[in-house]
Design a protein around this motif. Structure first.
Motif, PDB file in Angstrom:
ATOM      1  N   ALA A 137       0.843  -1.202   0.000  1.00 29.48           N
ATOM      2  CA  ALA A 137       0.000   0.000   0.000  1.00 29.48           C
ATOM      3  C   ALA A 137       0.879   1.252   0.000  1.00 29.48           C
ATOM      4  CB  ALA A 137      -0.926   0.001   1.204  1.00 29.48           C
ATOM      5  N   TRP A 138       1.955   1.231   0.775  1.00 29.96           N
ATOM      6  CA  TRP A 138       2.890   2.364   0.804  1.00 29.96           C
ATOM      7  C   TRP A 138       3.528   2.562  -0.569  1.00 29.96           C
ATOM      8  CZ3 TRP A 138       8.003   3.279  -0.199  1.00 29.96           C
ATOM      9  CH2 TRP A 138       8.558   4.459   0.318  1.00 29.96           C
ATOM     10  N   LEU A 139       3.988   1.470  -1.162  1.00 33.15           N
ATOM     11  CA  LEU A 139       4.614   1.559  -2.482  1.00 33.15           C
ATOM     12  C   LEU A 139       3.632   2.064  -3.530  1.00 33.15           C
ATOM     13  CD1 LEU A 139       6.823  -1.658  -2.657  1.00 33.15           C
ATOM     14  CD2 LEU A 139       7.620   0.704  -2.934  1.00 33.15           C
ATOM     15  N   ARG A 140       2.393   1.582  -3.457  1.00 36.67           N
ATOM     16  CA  ARG A 140       1.384   2.005  -4.435  1.00 36.67           C
ATOM     17  C   ARG A 140       1.157   3.517  -4.344  1.00 36.67           C
ATOM     18  NH1 ARG A 140      -2.754  -1.325  -3.195  1.00 36.67           N
ATOM     19  NH2 ARG A 140      -3.592   0.141  -1.678  1.00 36.67           N
ATOM     20  N   ARG A 141       1.029   4.021  -3.125  1.00 36.70           N
ATOM     21  CA  ARG A 141       0.839   5.465  -2.967  1.00 36.70           C
ATOM     22  C   ARG A 141       2.056   6.234  -3.472  1.00 36.70           C
ATOM     23  NH1 ARG A 141      -1.200   3.670   2.053  1.00 36.70           N
ATOM     24  NH2 ARG A 141       0.769   4.211   3.067  1.00 36.70           N
ATOM     25  N   ARG A 142       3.228   5.701  -3.186  1.00 33.71           N
ATOM     26  CA  ARG A 142       4.470   6.383  -3.560  1.00 33.71           C
ATOM     27  C   ARG A 142       4.610   6.487  -5.084  1.00 33.71           C
ATOM     28  NH1 ARG A 142       9.342   7.125  -0.591  1.00 33.71           N
ATOM     29  NH2 ARG A 142      10.814   8.181  -1.970  1.00 33.71           N
ATOM     30  N   ILE A 143       4.373   5.389  -5.786  1.00 35.80           N
ATOM     31  CA  ILE A 143       4.608   5.415  -7.230  1.00 35.80           C
ATOM     32  C   ILE A 143       3.525   6.166  -7.994  1.00 35.80           C
ATOM     33  CG2 ILE A 143       5.931   3.267  -7.120  1.00 35.80           C
ATOM     34  CD1 ILE A 143       3.551   1.831  -8.391  1.00 35.80           C
ATOM     35  N   HIS A 144       2.327   6.247  -7.417  1.00 36.51           N
ATOM     36  CA  HIS A 144       1.267   6.963  -8.122  1.00 36.51           C
ATOM     37  C   HIS A 144       1.303   8.458  -7.866  1.00 36.51           C
ATOM     38  CE1 HIS A 144      -0.500   3.560 -10.009  1.00 36.51           C
ATOM     39  NE2 HIS A 144      -0.761   2.944  -8.877  1.00 36.51           N
ATOM     40  N   THR A 145       2.230   8.910  -7.020  1.00 30.99           N
ATOM     41  CA  THR A 145       2.399  10.344  -6.806  1.00 30.99           C
ATOM     42  C   THR A 145       3.794  10.812  -7.205  1.00 30.99           C
ATOM     43  OG1 THR A 145       3.039   9.947  -4.488  1.00 30.99           O
ATOM     44  CG2 THR A 145       0.713  10.421  -4.927  1.00 30.99           C
ATOM     45  N   ASN A 146       4.635   9.873  -7.631  1.00 33.02           N
ATOM     46  CA  ASN A 146       6.010  10.216  -7.981  1.00 33.02           C
ATOM     47  C   ASN A 146       6.443   9.407  -9.204  1.00 33.02           C
ATOM     48  OD1 ASN A 146       8.862  10.449  -8.135  1.00 33.02           O
ATOM     49  ND2 ASN A 146       8.941  11.032  -5.973  1.00 33.02           N
ATOM     50  N   ILE A 188      -7.815   6.638  -6.507  1.00 33.47           N
ATOM     51  CA  ILE A 188      -8.324   5.891  -7.665  1.00 33.47           C
ATOM     52  C   ILE A 188      -8.092   6.681  -8.949  1.00 33.47           C
ATOM     53  CG2 ILE A 188     -10.391   4.917  -8.751  1.00 33.47           C
ATOM     54  CD1 ILE A 188     -11.460   4.440  -5.883  1.00 33.47           C
ATOM     55  N   ALA A 189      -8.352   7.983  -8.882  1.00 31.11           N
ATOM     56  CA  ALA A 189      -8.162   8.835 -10.059  1.00 31.11           C
ATOM     57  C   ALA A 189      -6.705   8.828 -10.510  1.00 31.11           C
ATOM     58  CB  ALA A 189      -8.620  10.255  -9.762  1.00 31.11           C
ATOM     59  N   ASN A 190      -5.772   8.876  -9.550  1.00 32.87           N
ATOM     60  CA  ASN A 190      -4.347   8.865  -9.896  1.00 32.87           C
ATOM     61  C   ASN A 190      -3.948   7.558 -10.566  1.00 32.87           C
ATOM     62  OD1 ASN A 190      -3.725  11.434  -8.964  1.00 32.87           O
ATOM     63  ND2 ASN A 190      -3.280  10.735  -6.884  1.00 32.87           N
ATOM     64  N   ILE A 191      -4.479   6.450 -10.052  1.00 32.80           N
ATOM     65  CA  ILE A 191      -4.166   5.152 -10.659  1.00 32.80           C
ATOM     66  C   ILE A 191      -4.706   5.094 -12.082  1.00 32.80           C
ATOM     67  CG2 ILE A 191      -4.637   2.676 -10.554  1.00 32.80           C
ATOM     68  CD1 ILE A 191      -4.663   2.943  -7.495  1.00 32.80           C
ATOM     69  N   MET A 192      -5.946   5.527 -12.271  1.00 37.37           N
ATOM     70  CA  MET A 192      -6.550   5.476 -13.604  1.00 37.37           C
ATOM     71  C   MET A 192      -5.809   6.377 -14.583  1.00 37.37           C
ATOM     72  SD  MET A 192     -10.596   5.191 -12.578  1.00 37.37           S
ATOM     73  CE  MET A 192     -11.169   5.246 -14.288  1.00 37.37           C
ATOM     74  N   LEU A 193      -5.340   7.523 -14.106  1.00 37.99           N
ATOM     75  CA  LEU A 193      -4.587   8.424 -14.975  1.00 37.99           C
ATOM     76  C   LEU A 193      -3.241   7.825 -15.388  1.00 37.99           C
ATOM     77  CD1 LEU A 193      -5.244  11.901 -13.311  1.00 37.99           C
ATOM     78  CD2 LEU A 193      -5.963  11.177 -15.599  1.00 37.99           C
ATOM     79  N   SER A 194      -2.698   6.957 -14.550  1.00 39.76           N
ATOM     80  CA  SER A 194      -1.408   6.342 -14.861  1.00 39.76           C
ATOM     81  C   SER A 194      -1.543   5.197 -15.857  1.00 39.76           C
ATOM     82  CB  SER A 194      -0.747   5.822 -13.578  1.00 39.76           C
ATOM     83  OG  SER A 194      -1.393   4.651 -13.102  1.00 39.76           O
ATOM     84  N   GLN A 195      -2.775   4.771 -16.112  1.00 46.17           N
ATOM     85  CA  GLN A 195      -3.020   3.663 -17.033  1.00 46.17           C
ATOM     86  C   GLN A 195      -3.476   4.186 -18.388  1.00 46.17           C
ATOM     87  OE1 GLN A 195      -5.913   1.216 -14.909  1.00 46.17           O
ATOM     88  NE2 GLN A 195      -4.271   0.114 -13.867  1.00 46.17           N
ATOM     89  N   THR A 196      -3.326   3.350 -19.400  1.00 47.54           N
ATOM     90  CA  THR A 196      -3.833   3.694 -20.723  1.00 47.54           C
ATOM     91  C   THR A 196      -5.329   3.971 -20.643  1.00 47.54           C
ATOM     92  OG1 THR A 196      -2.158   2.332 -21.812  1.00 47.54           O
ATOM     93  CG2 THR A 196      -4.150   2.808 -23.072  1.00 47.54           C
ATOM     94  N   ASP A 197      -5.784   4.997 -21.355  1.00 48.51           N
ATOM     95  CA  ASP A 197      -7.201   5.333 -21.289  1.00 48.51           C
ATOM     96  C   ASP A 197      -8.054   4.281 -22.001  1.00 48.51           C
ATOM     97  OD1 ASP A 197      -8.058   6.466 -24.176  1.00 48.51           O
ATOM     98  OD2 ASP A 197      -5.998   7.077 -23.731  1.00 48.51           O
TER      99      ASP A 197
END
Length: 213
Positions: free
Chosen positions: A82-91, A166-175
């Protein structure tokens, strides 16, 4: 992908047809893969491989801790995902750092398992198939499709993430539109499980035919 190409190659070895299963977060990839497994098809899941390869004692685990420090560890000594997921989706830099560690190892292990598959065709579940340019590993791309509203609702219920996360994760993925335009085959997961299973059985028959069975 060439729909007539039902042979993938690894070195000098020819392996059976490989279907790349992908889709956005919360689309239901695991459910779809489970149905194909029930039909006797080999499933190789990139997320499961990532968990195994990043277990304590594995080379990737040591590299991750070296790169991110002890803050990435849970009290039990395993990775705090969970920590890693938050870290990579903001950096983005940290996201690239983690991918550089994990993705080569995942690709190598996935190729080994696909080469050993004895089912008529295999399913490679790769959530970031398009984002990481791994389409060369597969012969066809199967996209599990749901609306973005469904994605958000399912992820919130399943993972308890905030709307922003959730929005950050979706933005990091192909639309969604890009995924659909890249697909050879599409499964809609908007309705009930009966509809989902019927679509999978239809594709199963098509894949058997493409694989020469």
């Amino acid at each position: 992908m060439n729909p007539q190409n039902n042979q993938a190659h690894s070195g000098n070895k020819t392996r059976p047809l490989v279907i790349g299963l992908t889709g956005g977060i919360g689309s239901g990839k695991s459910t779809v893969a489970g149905y194909f497994a029930d039909l006797g098809i080999t499933i190789v899941d990139a997320d499961q491989l990532a968990h195994a390869l990043a277990a304590p004692g594995e080379p990737a685990f040591n590299s991750i801790v070296s790169s991110f420090g002890n803050a990435c560890l849970s009290p039990d000594g395993t990775l705090d995902r969970a920590w890693l997921r938050r870290r990579i989706h903001t950096n983005p830099e940290d996201k690239q750092k983690l991918e550089d560690i994990l993705h080569p190892a995942i690709r190598t292990r996935m190729t080994e398992l696909l080469d050993k598959s004895e089912s008529p065709y295999s399913i490679a579940v790769i959530p970031l198939l398009l984002e990481t340019g791994q389409t060369r590993l597969v012969d066809r791309i199967l996209v599990v499709d749901v609306s973005e509203a469904q994605q958000r609702a399912r992820v919130a219920a399943r993972d308890g993430l905030s709307e922003d996360e959730i929005a950050n994760i979706m933005l990091s993925q192909t639309d969604r539109n890009t995924r659909l335009s890249s697909a050879d085959d599409v499964i809609s997961n908007e309705l009930d499980l009966e509809s989902l299973q019927a679509q999978i059985e239809t594709l199963h028959r098509q894949y058997l035919e493409l694989a020469g069975h």
